[in-house]
Design an enzyme around this catalytic site. Structure first.
Site, short mmCIF file in Angstrom:
data_model
loop_
_atom_site.label_atom_id
_atom_site.label_comp_id
_atom_site.label_asym_id
_atom_site.label_seq_id
_atom_site.Cartn_x
_atom_site.Cartn_y
_atom_site.Cartn_z
CE LYS A 137 -46.57 34.66 31.55
NZ LYS A 137 -46.51 35.01 32.98
CG ASN A 185 -47.72 39.86 31.81
OD1 ASN A 185 -47.20 40.91 31.43
ND2 ASN A 185 -48.40 39.78 32.93
CG ASP A 211 -46.36 38.11 35.43
OD1 ASP A 211 -47.60 38.18 35.38
OD2 ASP A 211 -45.71 37.35 34.70
N GLY A 217 -38.00 29.29 44.76
CA GLY A 217 -38.18 29.05 43.33
C GLY A 217 -37.28 29.93 42.49
CB ALA A 218 -34.81 29.63 40.34
N GLY A 219 -38.07 30.21 38.77
CA GLY A 219 -38.69 30.28 37.45
C GLY A 219 -39.15 31.69 37.10
CB ALA A 225 -43.68 33.11 39.45
#
Length: 281
Positions: free
Chosen positions: A68, A89, A105, A131-133, A135
Site C-alpha cells: 500500500k 488501496n 478504507d 492498535g496503531a497500524g 487500519a
C-alpha cells in the site's frame, strides 16, 4: 471494438483475497463486461510494477499488504485520504495515462457502521481505537472526518500510538494498552483494529466491565465473523458491528471508477462472502 476493462487485486500474496468475489458479484449483477482478478506482485519488483502500471493491461485495481505504501509512492496523484495515510488501496489510470491512488478504507469503515448501526455518529463523542497500524490510521481519519470529538489510541508500543496522535493532532490522545481499563468508562465507541482475535492469531484479552452498555463495539476482523470481543460485548448488551462490511464498502468507489456503475452493498453480496468463508475459512 472496445476492449474488456480489466482490474485486479495486487499484493503479496493475493491468493486468499476475496476482492474478486466482491467485484465479480457486482459485474454479474449489473450485466457488465469486465474482469476482476488477482495479480501477485513480488516485493522486490513492486515499485517498478506500480510505476509502470499503465502498461500492465489493467485499468485499475486494489492494493493489499505489503504494497500500500509502495504503490502510493508510484502514483502521479493521490486523494486527500491517501496523502494523509501515505498508503493507497485503490488505483486507476486516467485518460492521460497518469496513475491515481485513493485510500477508501475509511469509507469502508464508515459505510459499515452507517449500514448496521444507523445514526451511530449522533451518539458518539468519544471513541477508543485499539492498535496503531494501517487500519487504525484509516479508522482515526474516518472518525475525525465524521466529527467525533475525542479519539483515544491504545497500543502496546505507546510510541506508535503517539506517532498517530502527533500526525492527526487535536482530538487524538495516545495511551499504552495498560491504560485501557480506566478509559473504557468514557467510551461511546470501541474499535479493534489489531489482528488479535483473528483466526490463527493470539486472543485479544480485554475485560469490558467498565464499558458503558450504550457503547457500540466493532472489530476490523471478519475471520471469525464474530470475534471473542464482539461475543463478549453482545453478551453484556452492547450493540456490535462485525468487520465484514468494511471490506465490502471500501470496494464501492473503485468499482464505480473502473466500471462506471455505483454498486450497492446488499445482503446477497454479504452472503456470497459468508458462504466462501464457511467453505474455505
Amino acid at each position: 471494438m472496445s476492449e474488456i476493462r480489466r482490474a485486479a487485486i495486487t499484493g503479496w500474496p493475493v491468493v486468499h483475497s476475496r476482492s474478486p468475489l466482491v467485484h465479480g458479484y457486482w459485474l454479474k449483477k449489473h450485466g457488465l463486461e469486465g474482469e476482476y482478478g488477482r495479480q501477485a506482485v513480488e516485493p522486490e519488483g513492486a515499485l517498478d510494477f506500480y510505476k509502470d502500471f499503465a502498461n500492465s493491461g489493467l485499468i485499475g485495481g486494489n492494493v493489499t499488504i505489503p504494497h500500500k505504501e509502495t504503490a502510493a509512492q508510484a502514483c502521479d496523484h493521490l486523494d486527500e485520504a491517501a496523502q494523509a495515510m501515505g498508503a493507497v488501496n485503490t488505483l486507476w489510470v486516467d485518460e492521460k495515462g497518469a496513475l491515481n491512488g485513493a485510500n477508501t478504507d475509511w469509507i469502508g469503515f464508515l459505510g459499515n457502521l452507517d449500514q448496521y448501526a444507523p445514526g451511530w455518529d449522533k451518539a458518539v463523542e468519544t471513541a477508543l481505537v485499539l492498535g496503531a497500524g494501517g487500519a487504525a490510521r484509516a479508522v482515526i481519519y474516518s472518525l475525525l472526518k465524521r466529527g467525533i470529538k475525542t479519539v483515544h489510541i491504545f497500543n502496546r508500543t505507546i510510541s506508535n500510538a503517539q506517532k498517530l496522535a502527533d500526525e492527526f493532532g487535536t482530538g487524538t490522545i495516545a495511551h499504552s494498552l495498560d491504560e485501557l481499563g480506566e478509559k473504557l468508562g468514557t467510551a461511546d465507541l470501541l474499535v479493534n483494529t489489531t489482528s488479535l482475535g483473528m483466526t490463527g492469531k493470539p486472543p485479544l484479552e480485554i475485560d469490558l466491565e467498565n464499558l458503558p452498555k450504550s457503547a457500540i463495539v466493532t472489530d476490523a476482523i471478519y475471520v471469525p465473523l464474530k470475534t471473542e470481543l464482539l461475543k463478549q460485548a453482545e453478551a453484556r448488551g452492547n450493540r456490535i458491528v462485525d468487520g465484514l462490511g468494511m471490506l465490502l464498502h471500501q470496494a464501492v468507489p473503485g468499482f464505480e471508477r473502473w466500471f462506471g456503475v455505483r454498486p450497492q452493498v446488499d445482503e446477497a453480496l454479504r452472503q456470497v462472502i459468508l458462504d466462501d468463508l464457511e467453505a474455505n475459512g
